[in-house]
Design a protein around this motif. Structure first.
Motif, short mmCIF file in Angstrom:
data_model
loop_
_atom_site.label_atom_id
_atom_site.label_comp_id
_atom_site.label_asym_id
_atom_site.label_seq_id
_atom_site.Cartn_x
_atom_site.Cartn_y
_atom_site.Cartn_z
N ASP A 226 0.84 -1.21 0.00
CA ASP A 226 0.00 0.00 0.00
C ASP A 226 0.87 1.25 0.00
N ILE A 227 1.88 1.27 0.87
CA ILE A 227 2.76 2.43 0.97
C ILE A 227 3.49 2.67 -0.35
N CYS A 228 3.97 1.58 -0.95
CA CYS A 228 4.77 1.70 -2.17
C CYS A 228 3.95 2.07 -3.39
N GLN A 229 2.68 1.72 -3.41
CA GLN A 229 1.86 1.96 -4.59
C GLN A 229 1.03 3.23 -4.50
N PHE A 230 0.94 3.84 -3.32
CA PHE A 230 0.24 5.11 -3.18
C PHE A 230 1.26 6.23 -3.40
N PRO A 231 1.08 7.06 -4.42
CA PRO A 231 2.12 8.01 -4.81
C PRO A 231 2.64 8.89 -3.67
N LEU A 232 1.75 9.39 -2.83
CA LEU A 232 2.18 10.32 -1.79
C LEU A 232 3.05 9.63 -0.74
N SER A 233 2.64 8.44 -0.31
CA SER A 233 3.45 7.73 0.70
C SER A 233 4.73 7.18 0.10
N ARG A 234 4.68 6.79 -1.17
CA ARG A 234 5.90 6.33 -1.84
C ARG A 234 6.94 7.46 -1.90
N GLU A 235 6.50 8.67 -2.21
CA GLU A 235 7.43 9.79 -2.27
C GLU A 235 7.93 10.17 -0.88
N ALA A 248 24.30 8.41 5.90
CA ALA A 248 25.17 7.23 5.81
C ALA A 248 26.41 7.52 4.97
N ASN A 249 26.23 8.22 3.87
CA ASN A 249 27.38 8.55 3.01
C ASN A 249 28.43 9.36 3.77
N LYS A 250 27.98 10.28 4.61
CA LYS A 250 28.91 11.09 5.39
C LYS A 250 29.65 10.26 6.43
N LEU A 251 29.11 9.10 6.77
CA LEU A 251 29.77 8.19 7.70
C LEU A 251 30.55 7.10 6.97
N GLY A 252 30.71 7.28 5.66
CA GLY A 252 31.52 6.36 4.89
C GLY A 252 30.81 5.14 4.35
N ILE A 253 29.46 5.16 4.38
CA ILE A 253 28.67 4.02 3.93
C ILE A 253 28.18 4.23 2.51
N GLU A 254 28.35 3.23 1.67
CA GLU A 254 27.80 3.23 0.32
C GLU A 254 26.80 2.08 0.19
N PHE A 255 25.64 2.36 -0.35
CA PHE A 255 24.61 1.34 -0.51
C PHE A 255 24.84 0.56 -1.81
N ARG A 256 24.73 -0.76 -1.72
CA ARG A 256 25.00 -1.59 -2.89
C ARG A 256 23.78 -1.77 -3.79
N VAL A 257 22.62 -1.25 -3.38
CA VAL A 257 21.43 -1.27 -4.23
C VAL A 257 20.90 0.15 -4.35
N THR A 258 20.16 0.41 -5.40
CA THR A 258 19.60 1.75 -5.59
C THR A 258 18.36 1.94 -4.73
N LEU A 259 18.00 3.19 -4.53
CA LEU A 259 16.80 3.52 -3.75
C LEU A 259 15.56 2.90 -4.39
N ASP A 260 15.43 3.01 -5.70
CA ASP A 260 14.25 2.46 -6.38
C ASP A 260 14.17 0.95 -6.23
N LYS A 261 15.33 0.30 -6.27
CA LYS A 261 15.34 -1.16 -6.11
C LYS A 261 14.95 -1.56 -4.70
N ARG A 262 15.37 -0.75 -3.71
CA ARG A 262 15.02 -1.04 -2.31
C ARG A 262 13.51 -0.90 -2.11
N ILE A 263 12.90 0.11 -2.69
CA ILE A 263 11.45 0.29 -2.58
C ILE A 263 10.73 -0.83 -3.32
N ALA A 264 11.24 -1.19 -4.49
CA ALA A 264 10.61 -2.28 -5.25
C ALA A 264 10.65 -3.58 -4.47
N GLY A 265 11.73 -3.81 -3.73
CA GLY A 265 11.82 -5.02 -2.92
C GLY A 265 10.76 -5.04 -1.83
N ALA A 266 10.52 -3.89 -1.21
CA ALA A 266 9.47 -3.81 -0.19
C ALA A 266 8.10 -4.03 -0.81
N GLU A 267 7.88 -3.49 -2.01
CA GLU A 267 6.59 -3.63 -2.69
C GLU A 267 6.30 -5.10 -2.99
#
Length: 336
Positions: A226-235, A248-267
């Motif tokens: 529901d969160i991922c498919q409703f435009p306002l909550s997805r944004e 996280a980046n400022k603490l030296g962390i790099e994410f190995r997946v993209t933001l869109d892929k992470r949301i798609a995984g939750a969906e």
């Protein structure tokens, strides 16, 4: 190995049964109905394919001193529940006892062996009094990220839903004898427990979703899809994730997946209620500070604006306080 598991809930029960079946000397530190059930009938695990396993040779006690020194202590409860048991944990420690922390979110030990300008800093949102760092010295800790899903369906009975990955790592990124021994122990029990050279990066990857979807679901009473498919909550979720990524980046962390892929995984998870929403509906104290408040704190530390996270944090904290004051729960009900 002698292994004590603090808590025999969804994750602790799952891990404990599998380790016991693999031949480890397992003691559950539990209380109440769970304690009586395990003492009487052992611990039962129902796997996702319907197969059942019962281990009756595990020990169960609510007396830490009786359990005595262990090789490994597994903290298998939510972050905000650890302080209540912290003073008793040293009764389980011998000179070489290792503690595996299985909490979601930013851990109290985050900056121990971190290096750089923030080395040794204290995460006050997770450990406000410093008790955790005192009672569970970070030198004993092996970090762990929990990916499986399971649920405690009755006292002494856990149902596995999916997943078997428990990545682990030393706080300094080294491949020590003890971390390899724990990895081998978990692997023998049927888990995937790779030794990572940057456990903090894995912590952030899981937290990236938890800090957004958990509180949004609790406030909106909506499932992941529901969160991922409703435009306002997805944004909103995406905005929170972008802020967290900058921290996280400022603490030296790099994410190995993209933001869109992470949301798609939750969906793809579908109509799943997050653990925080389940707690809100059941009237249990939700896990807020380790998942959300800690990111607000690290945002301040790194001078990173987090306006969307701040707003959601304020709202879900108010909800939790209102529930506590009213001694109630909040649940969606069908209209008459």
């Amino acid at each position: 190995m002698k292994i004590a598991i603090i808590g025999a809930g969804a994750i602790g029960g799952y891990v404990g049964v599998k380790l016991a079946l693999a031949g480890e000397d397992v003691t559950f530190i539990v209380r109440g109905a769970n304690l009586e059930a395990i003492r009487s009938n052992g611990m039962k695990l129902i796997m996702h394919d319907g197969t059942e396993h019962v281990t009756k040779d595990v020990k169960a006690t609510n007396d830490y001193a009786q359990a005595g020194p262990q090789d490994v202590v597994i903290l298998a409860m939510k972050a905000h529940q650890v302080e209540a048991v912290a003073k008793d944990l040293p009764k389980l420690f011998g000179p070489e006892t290792t503690v595996v922390t299985m909490q979601n979110g930013i851990p109290y030990w985050y900056f121990h062996k971190h290096g750089g300008p923030h080395e040794g800093k204290h995460v006050t949102s997770v450990d406000p009094t410093g008790m955790l760092a005192e009672m569970i010295p970070p030198r004993r800790v092996i970090g762990c990220v929990v990916y499986p899903a399971s649920e405690l369906i009755a006292p002494g009975v856990v149902k596995h839903i999916e997943g078997d990955r428990f990545p682990i790592g030393e706080l300094d990124g080294s491949s020590s004898d003890r971390v390899r021994a724990i990895s081998e122990c978990f692997t023998k029990a049927g888990f995937k427990a790779p030794v990572l050279d940057n456990i903090r990066s894995e912590i952030w990857l899981k937290l990236w979703g938890n800090l957004t979807f958990n509180p949004i679901s609790s406030l909106s009473h909506s499932t992941l899809v529901d969160i991922c498919q409703f435009p306002l909550s997805r944004e909103l979720a995406a905005s929170m994730m972008r802020e967290a990524q900058e921290v996280a980046n400022k603490l030296g962390i790099e994410f190995r997946v993209t933001l869109d892929k992470r949301i798609a995984g939750a969906e793809k998870v579908g109509k799943h209620k997050t653990s925080m929403l389940q707690d809100i509906e059941a009237g249990r104290a939700p896990e807020i500070d380790a998942l959300v408040g800690s990111v607000v704190e690290l945002g301040r530390l790194t001078q990173t604006p987090t306006p969307h996270i701040d707003t959601v944090y304020a709202l879900v904290k108010l909800l939790a306080r209102t529930m506590e004051e009213e001694k109630g729960h909040v649940r969606m009900q069908a209209a008459a």
